[in-house]
Design an enzyme around this catalytic site. Structure first.
Site, mmCIF file in Angstrom:
data_model
loop_
_atom_site.group_PDB
_atom_site.id
_atom_site.type_symbol
_atom_site.label_atom_id
_atom_site.label_comp_id
_atom_site.label_asym_id
_atom_site.label_seq_id
_atom_site.Cartn_x
_atom_site.Cartn_y
_atom_site.Cartn_z
ATOM 1 N N HIS A 1 -13.567 5.649 -6.881
ATOM 2 C CA HIS A 1 -13.377 4.609 -6.165
ATOM 3 C C HIS A 1 -14.784 3.588 -6.357
ATOM 4 O O HIS A 1 -14.502 2.505 -6.132
ATOM 5 C CB HIS A 1 -13.644 5.158 -4.556
ATOM 6 C CG HIS A 1 -12.713 6.090 -4.038
ATOM 7 N ND1 HIS A 1 -11.208 5.697 -4.221
ATOM 8 C CD2 HIS A 1 -12.549 7.059 -3.592
ATOM 9 C CE1 HIS A 1 -10.745 6.648 -3.661
ATOM 10 N NE2 HIS A 1 -11.342 7.675 -3.214
ATOM 11 N N GLY B 1 -8.618 8.068 -7.540
ATOM 12 C CA GLY B 1 -8.788 9.440 -7.561
ATOM 13 C C GLY B 1 -8.038 9.908 -9.120
ATOM 14 O O GLY B 1 -8.842 10.697 -9.673
ATOM 15 N N ASP C 1 -4.136 1.388 -6.051
ATOM 16 C CA ASP C 1 -3.979 2.646 -6.052
ATOM 17 C C ASP C 1 -4.341 3.596 -7.407
ATOM 18 O O ASP C 1 -4.053 2.788 -8.424
ATOM 19 C CB ASP C 1 -2.495 2.984 -5.548
ATOM 20 C CG ASP C 1 -2.302 4.502 -5.326
ATOM 21 O OD1 ASP C 1 -3.395 5.182 -4.952
ATOM 22 O OD2 ASP C 1 -1.168 5.022 -5.395
ATOM 23 N N SER D 1 3.604 2.195 1.315
ATOM 24 C CA SER D 1 2.876 3.068 1.923
ATOM 25 C C SER D 1 2.110 2.384 3.282
ATOM 26 O O SER D 1 0.547 2.263 3.372
ATOM 27 C CB SER D 1 1.497 3.531 0.889
ATOM 28 O OG SER D 1 1.895 4.245 0.066
ATOM 29 N N LEU E 1 -11.606 -19.260 -1.996
ATOM 30 C CA LEU E 1 -10.824 -18.191 -1.916
ATOM 31 C C LEU E 1 -10.673 -17.364 -0.636
ATOM 32 O O LEU E 1 -11.934 -17.118 -0.018
ATOM 33 C CB LEU E 1 -10.978 -17.542 -3.051
ATOM 34 C CG LEU E 1 -10.158 -16.112 -3.105
ATOM 35 C CD1 LEU E 1 -8.829 -16.391 -3.627
ATOM 36 C CD2 LEU E 1 -10.667 -15.211 -4.163
HETATM 37 C C1 IPE Z 1 -2.346 3.414 -0.218
HETATM 38 O O1 IPE Z 1 -2.492 4.295 -1.253
HETATM 39 C C2 IPE Z 1 -3.601 2.683 0.627
HETATM 40 C C3 IPE Z 1 -4.712 2.323 -0.465
HETATM 41 C C4 IPE Z 1 -4.559 1.898 -1.527
HETATM 42 C C5 IPE Z 1 -5.571 1.947 0.541
HETATM 43 P P1 IPE Z 1 -2.538 5.999 -1.029
HETATM 44 O O2 IPE Z 1 -2.921 6.636 -2.274
HETATM 45 O O3 IPE Z 1 -3.093 6.305 0.375
HETATM 46 O O4 IPE Z 1 -0.947 6.053 -0.633
HETATM 47 P P2 IPE Z 1 0.005 7.266 -0.540
HETATM 48 O O5 IPE Z 1 -0.429 8.277 0.484
HETATM 49 O O6 IPE Z 1 0.129 7.894 -2.182
HETATM 50 O O7 IPE Z 1 1.505 6.631 -0.371
HETATM 51 C C1 IPE Z 2 -6.557 4.223 -3.790
HETATM 52 O O1 IPE Z 2 -6.851 5.436 -4.975
HETATM 53 C C2 IPE Z 2 -7.853 4.078 -3.035
HETATM 54 C C3 IPE Z 2 -7.646 4.424 -1.494
HETATM 55 C C4 IPE Z 2 -6.482 5.120 -1.242
HETATM 56 C C5 IPE Z 2 -8.926 4.445 -0.813
HETATM 57 P P1 IPE Z 2 -6.589 6.934 -4.547
HETATM 58 O O2 IPE Z 2 -7.794 7.607 -3.955
HETATM 59 O O3 IPE Z 2 -5.362 6.903 -3.700
HETATM 60 O O4 IPE Z 2 -6.035 7.342 -5.859
HETATM 61 P P2 IPE Z 2 -5.076 8.399 -6.265
HETATM 62 O O5 IPE Z 2 -3.834 7.807 -5.937
HETATM 63 O O6 IPE Z 2 -5.402 9.890 -5.825
HETATM 64 O O7 IPE Z 2 -5.091 8.446 -7.821
HETATM 65 MG MG MG Z 3 -3.301 7.101 -4.173
#
Ligand code: IPE
Ligand code: IPE
Ligand code: MG
Length: 242
Positions: free
Chosen positions: A33, A19, A16, A185, A127
């Protein structure tokens, strides 16, 4: 880099923070990403070098469809691109790829890329690399129960366990979440029952080999009791059975 002493057999990661990593740099979220793919490549390599047996990553959740259409299509494109680009290297490193999730909603292009990556790496043993994509812990429990019901099978912990999408690997020993949120999540709801949890504020694109080593070193300091007392864990083997 000195390797941590105790190596978990199965590590699972909620990757996570992509973004936020991008937004802080005034970049589009998809750029985060893309950077996340680089971090993942390094992580897979480090796991292989350390002798980790299984790495499971959360790449796209059942709930991520709710994101803006542009980001969703960017993630689909990135998956297809990353597969085409990375599989030959993973193949040469002895990595076996598995896709875990509901494929029915994915495009034909993505689905055939997944199937091809799995087939190409099927003989590898160094792995096991599980990529959870369009995955949700609730989806997995429900699909396992539905499968058993269709077979007229009894529902027990063992039969459910065997029908789950991750039945080919033991439960994760260590679950890592980057990005600072302390929640699950909808990841591995069933399998993480006794996993050690590790949360870090580092955003996924910043999570490098040293950060992975730090998480593993932290794991090495945990006492896994599985319901027993601390004394039972530390007592000599002869007394443990009592
Ligand atoms: C969880 O991250 C899913 C992945 C890392 C693929 P999110 O960013 O979607 O989770 P929430 O919505 O903040 O809980
Ligand atoms: C996790 O990073 C990747 C996916 C859920 C695909 P995010 O895209 O959720 O990044 P943040 O949480 O918005 O920073
Ligand atoms: Mg996120």
């Amino acid at each position: 880099m000195t390797a941590p002493r105790v190596i978990p057999h199965h590590i699972a990661i909620v990757m996570d923070g992509n973004g936020r990593w991008a937004t802080r740099r005034f970049l589009p979220r998809v750029a985060g990403h893309k950077k996340g793919v680089d971090a993942l490549r390094a992580c897979v390599r480090r796991c292989g070098d350390l002798g980790v047996g299984v790495l499971t990553v959360f790449a796209f959740s059942s709930e991520n469809w709710n994101r803006p259409a542009e980001e969703v299509s960017g993630l689909m494109e990135l998956l297809a691109m990353a597969l085409a680009r990375e599989v030959p290297q993973l193949q040469s490193e002895g990595v076996r790829i598995h896709f875990v999730g509901d494929r029915t909603r994915l495009s034909e292009k993505v689905r055939s890329g997944l199937a091809q990556a799995e087939a190409q790496t099927a003989a590898n043993t160094r792995l096991v690399f599980n990529i959870c994509f369009n995955y949700g812990g609730r989806w997995d429990i429900a699909q396992a129960a539905a499968k058993l019901a269709a077979q007229g099978a009894q529902i027990t912990e063992e039969s459910l366990n065997g029908a789950m999408a991750l039945a080919h690997v033991p439960d994760p020993d260590l679950v890592i979440r980057t990005g600072g949120e302390m929640r699950i999540s909808n990841f591995l709801l069933w399998q993480a029952a006794y996993s050690e949890l590790y949360f870090t504020d580092k955003l996924w694109p910043e999570f490098d080999a040293a950060a992975l080593d730090a998480a593993i070193a932290d794991y090495g300091r945990r006492e896994r009791r599985f319901g027993r007392t601390s004394e039972q864990i530390t007592a000599p083997a002869s007394r443990k059975a009592a």
